[in-house]
Design a protein around this motif. Structure first.
Motif, PDB file in Angstrom:
ATOM      1  N   PHE A   1       0.820  -1.213   0.000  1.00  0.00           N
ATOM      2  CA  PHE A   1       0.000   0.000   0.000  1.00  0.00           C
ATOM      3  C   PHE A   1       0.854   1.264   0.000  1.00  0.00           C
ATOM      4  O   PHE A   1       1.945   1.306   0.598  1.00  0.00           O
ATOM      5  CB  PHE A   1      -0.894   0.032   1.247  1.00  0.00           C
ATOM      6  CG  PHE A   1      -1.894  -1.078   1.317  1.00  0.00           C
ATOM      7  CD1 PHE A   1      -3.082  -1.003   0.604  1.00  0.00           C
ATOM      8  CD2 PHE A   1      -1.655  -2.212   2.090  1.00  0.00           C
ATOM      9  CE1 PHE A   1      -4.017  -2.028   0.664  1.00  0.00           C
ATOM     10  CE2 PHE A   1      -2.580  -3.237   2.167  1.00  0.00           C
ATOM     11  CZ  PHE A   1      -3.763  -3.146   1.448  1.00  0.00           C
ATOM     12  N   GLU A   2       0.342   2.291  -0.630  1.00  0.00           N
ATOM     13  CA  GLU A   2       0.873   3.636  -0.488  1.00  0.00           C
ATOM     14  C   GLU A   2       0.037   4.330   0.584  1.00  0.00           C
ATOM     15  O   GLU A   2      -1.198   4.309   0.527  1.00  0.00           O
ATOM     16  CB  GLU A   2       0.766   4.393  -1.808  1.00  0.00           C
ATOM     17  CG  GLU A   2       1.332   5.807  -1.725  1.00  0.00           C
ATOM     18  CD  GLU A   2       1.215   6.526  -3.048  1.00  0.00           C
ATOM     19  OE1 GLU A   2       2.037   7.408  -3.314  1.00  0.00           O
ATOM     20  OE2 GLU A   2       0.291   6.203  -3.825  1.00  0.00           O
ATOM     21  N   MET A   3       0.700   4.951   1.581  1.00  0.00           N
ATOM     22  CA  MET A   3      -0.022   5.563   2.699  1.00  0.00           C
ATOM     23  C   MET A   3       0.484   7.001   2.888  1.00  0.00           C
ATOM     24  O   MET A   3       1.294   7.284   3.783  1.00  0.00           O
ATOM     25  CB  MET A   3       0.186   4.732   3.968  1.00  0.00           C
ATOM     26  CG  MET A   3      -0.278   3.288   3.807  1.00  0.00           C
ATOM     27  SD  MET A   3      -0.008   2.243   5.259  1.00  0.00           S
ATOM     28  CE  MET A   3      -1.218   2.940   6.396  1.00  0.00           C
ATOM     29  N   PRO A   4       0.021   7.908   2.045  1.00  0.00           N
ATOM     30  CA  PRO A   4       0.504   9.297   2.115  1.00  0.00           C
ATOM     31  C   PRO A   4       0.110  10.010   3.403  1.00  0.00           C
ATOM     32  O   PRO A   4       0.826  10.881   3.881  1.00  0.00           O
ATOM     33  CB  PRO A   4      -0.139   9.953   0.887  1.00  0.00           C
ATOM     34  CG  PRO A   4      -1.363   9.128   0.622  1.00  0.00           C
ATOM     35  CD  PRO A   4      -0.981   7.737   0.994  1.00  0.00           C
ATOM     36  N   GLU A   5      -1.044   9.663   3.945  1.00  0.00           N
ATOM     37  CA  GLU A   5      -1.516  10.289   5.172  1.00  0.00           C
ATOM     38  C   GLU A   5      -2.017   9.201   6.113  1.00  0.00           C
ATOM     39  O   GLU A   5      -2.393   8.104   5.684  1.00  0.00           O
ATOM     40  CB  GLU A   5      -2.669  11.273   4.879  1.00  0.00           C
ATOM     41  CG  GLU A   5      -2.321  12.395   3.934  1.00  0.00           C
ATOM     42  CD  GLU A   5      -1.405  13.433   4.562  1.00  0.00           C
ATOM     43  OE1 GLU A   5      -1.304  13.440   5.820  1.00  0.00           O
ATOM     44  OE2 GLU A   5      -0.799  14.214   3.815  1.00  0.00           O
ATOM     45  N   ILE A   6      -2.025   9.512   7.407  1.00  0.00           N
ATOM     46  CA  ILE A   6      -2.549   8.562   8.388  1.00  0.00           C
ATOM     47  C   ILE A   6      -4.014   8.276   8.075  1.00  0.00           C
ATOM     48  O   ILE A   6      -4.805   9.196   7.859  1.00  0.00           O
ATOM     49  CB  ILE A   6      -2.420   9.136   9.816  1.00  0.00           C
ATOM     50  CG1 ILE A   6      -0.947   9.273  10.186  1.00  0.00           C
ATOM     51  CG2 ILE A   6      -3.135   8.233  10.822  1.00  0.00           C
ATOM     52  CD1 ILE A   6      -0.709   9.906  11.537  1.00  0.00           C
ATOM     53  N   GLY A   7      -4.339   7.025   7.997  1.00  0.00           N
ATOM     54  CA  GLY A   7      -5.718   6.637   7.702  1.00  0.00           C
ATOM     55  C   GLY A   7      -5.998   6.462   6.226  1.00  0.00           C
ATOM     56  O   GLY A   7      -7.082   6.016   5.847  1.00  0.00           O
ATOM     57  N   GLU A   8      -5.053   6.847   5.367  1.00  0.00           N
ATOM     58  CA  GLU A   8      -5.233   6.682   3.934  1.00  0.00           C
ATOM     59  C   GLU A   8      -4.350   5.541   3.441  1.00  0.00           C
ATOM     60  O   GLU A   8      -3.229   5.375   3.895  1.00  0.00           O
ATOM     61  CB  GLU A   8      -4.846   7.961   3.176  1.00  0.00           C
ATOM     62  CG  GLU A   8      -5.748   9.143   3.470  1.00  0.00           C
ATOM     63  CD  GLU A   8      -5.345  10.358   2.640  1.00  0.00           C
ATOM     64  OE1 GLU A   8      -4.535  10.198   1.704  1.00  0.00           O
ATOM     65  OE2 GLU A   8      -5.839  11.463   2.938  1.00  0.00           O
TER      66      GLU A   8
END
Length: 413
Positions: A209-216
């Protein structure tokens, strides 16, 4: 006059997670079973045996000239071995034929506190060469369960250089870690795989996964919805086609994995392998592989089947990626309790929903089979019914061929 070739008939060793499975395995041809007690084993979620159940199991096995082994193959931490001496003494006095151990501390306790109880080296100890086998024999062990990573050529070489008993896995699930020594479950679910708590984290579906922001999070693999994104899930082992070479190479015990599997699985694999071993040992020169044996194993398969490390290091072809290329096609629906020869009516204990109009297959010990349509059903009060929807309910139906108590019944999914 030519001399008929003879080979020592190896033991077919089946898993038995419960007393019912123990009796089923032996009834369906297993020469021995391995079970777990309430401590010191690696299957904490299996239906492990109390001492009373062990005694009943041993009594049943001896009546059928079979053996019972107890797996005590955990890796002990401080205080884990408390009470092990008493445990070994008790199972020895019950009549258990051997205990399967990997930890030298447990071996020492067994030697000291339960003299006379044979010890088999667990596959967790990773025995992969004859020098190791000879070492453990010198330490007093009677049998070594080989690591699942050994090849057929290595087994042949071992047999030529040692006379200790050799046990090898020939069917069932394969661990992604070397000889089962894994800590993935410890990290992923705080359950210690080497002390009986494996959560099979390797069988989970993973993604990147790509997780640019917390929760995304956004999947980078973008797999099709029907694909199964396994990362570390091995296919199962099946050596049914290679019984002759296992016997010729002097393997003393052919071990089937699966103490947590159903009686459908236990009965089927015990039935198949005992039949194949018997056929080869009775007439090695004229042995012909029966495709029906392999077809039967597919009826209880959970994953695809391969030969593990026996004929080379497994490749990506022995891992589960995407859709399954072959899936199980049968459901276990019941077990015969009784059969009336005069009326041709079988009394059945239901295990899964079935009803009139279903095409079902009966099978029994000795590799007997017949298929038929369920025309009529009666409940235990002889009232005609259309379906048997309730777990363990007793029903009756007329059968087209004679059956026996403990015969199993399944239907296509």
């Amino acid at each position: 006059m030519t001399t008929k070739i003879k080979f020592k008939k190896p033991e077919v060793l089946a898993p038995a997670g419960t007393l019912e499975k123990l009796k089923t395995a032996i009834h369906y041809g297993a020469d021995a079973v391995y079970i777990g007690g309430n401590a010191y084993g690696l299957r904490s979620r299996a239906g492990n045996f109390t001492y009373d159940e062990m005694q009943e199991g041993v009594n049943f096995a001896k009546q059928h000239q079979a053996k019972v082994y107890v797996a005590a193959n955990m890796v002990t931490h401080e205080a884990d071995a408390d009470g092990a001496g008493q445990f070994f003494r008790t199972i020895r006095d019950i009549g258990i034929d051997a205990v399967i151990v990997s930890d030298p501390a447990l071996m020492e306790l067994c030697f000291m506190d339960a003299p006379g109880l044979p010890i088999h080296l667990s596959t967790q100890a990773s025995a992969t060469n004859y020098e190791t086998l000879n070492f453990w024999q010198a330490e007093g062990l009677e049998r070594v369960v080989l690591a699942r990573e050994v090849s057929m050529a290595e087994i042949k070489h071992m047999r030529q250089n040692t006379d200790v008993e050799i046990e090898a896995f020939i069917h069932g699930a394969m661990c992604i870690s070397y000889s089962g020594r894994c800590t993935l479950s410890n990290h992923m679910s705080a359950r210690d795989a080497n002390r009986g708590g494996c959560s099979q984290s390797c069988r989970w579906k993973y993604d990147l996964f790509e997780m640019p922001e917390i929760g995304e999070r956004t999947s980078l693999l973008k797999g099709e919805p029907e694909e199964e994104a396994f990362s570390m899930s091995a296919v199962d082992m099946s050596m049914i086609r290679h019984i002759p070479v296992l016997v010729r190479n002097g393997v003393d015990s052919l071990k089937i994995e699966g103490r947590m599997k159903s009686i459908h699985y236990v009965s089927t694999v015990s039935n198949v392998y005992s039949k194949a071993v018997q056929a080869f040992c009775e007439d090695p020169e004229n042995f012909v592989f029966d495709q029906a044996w392999e077809d039967e194993l597919w009826k209880v398969a959970q994953r695809e089947l391969a030969t593990g490390f026996y004929y080379g290091v497994p490749t990506e072809e022995q891992q589960l990626f995407g859709q399954r290329r072959k899936i199980p096609s049968y459901t276990f629906i019941g077990q015969v309790l009784d059969y009336d020869e005069e009326t041709g009516i079988a009394t059945i204990e239901q295990r899964n929903n079935f009803g009139t109009g279903d095409e079902v297959e009966f099978y029994g010990a000795g590799f007997t089979h017949h298929s038929q349509m369920i025309d009529k059903l009666w409940d235990e009060h002889d009232t005609e019914i259309d379906t048997a929807p309730h777990a363990l309910m007793t029903v009756k139906t007329k059968v087209s061929k004679p059956v026996k108590p403990l015969d199993m019944i399944r239907k296509r999914k």
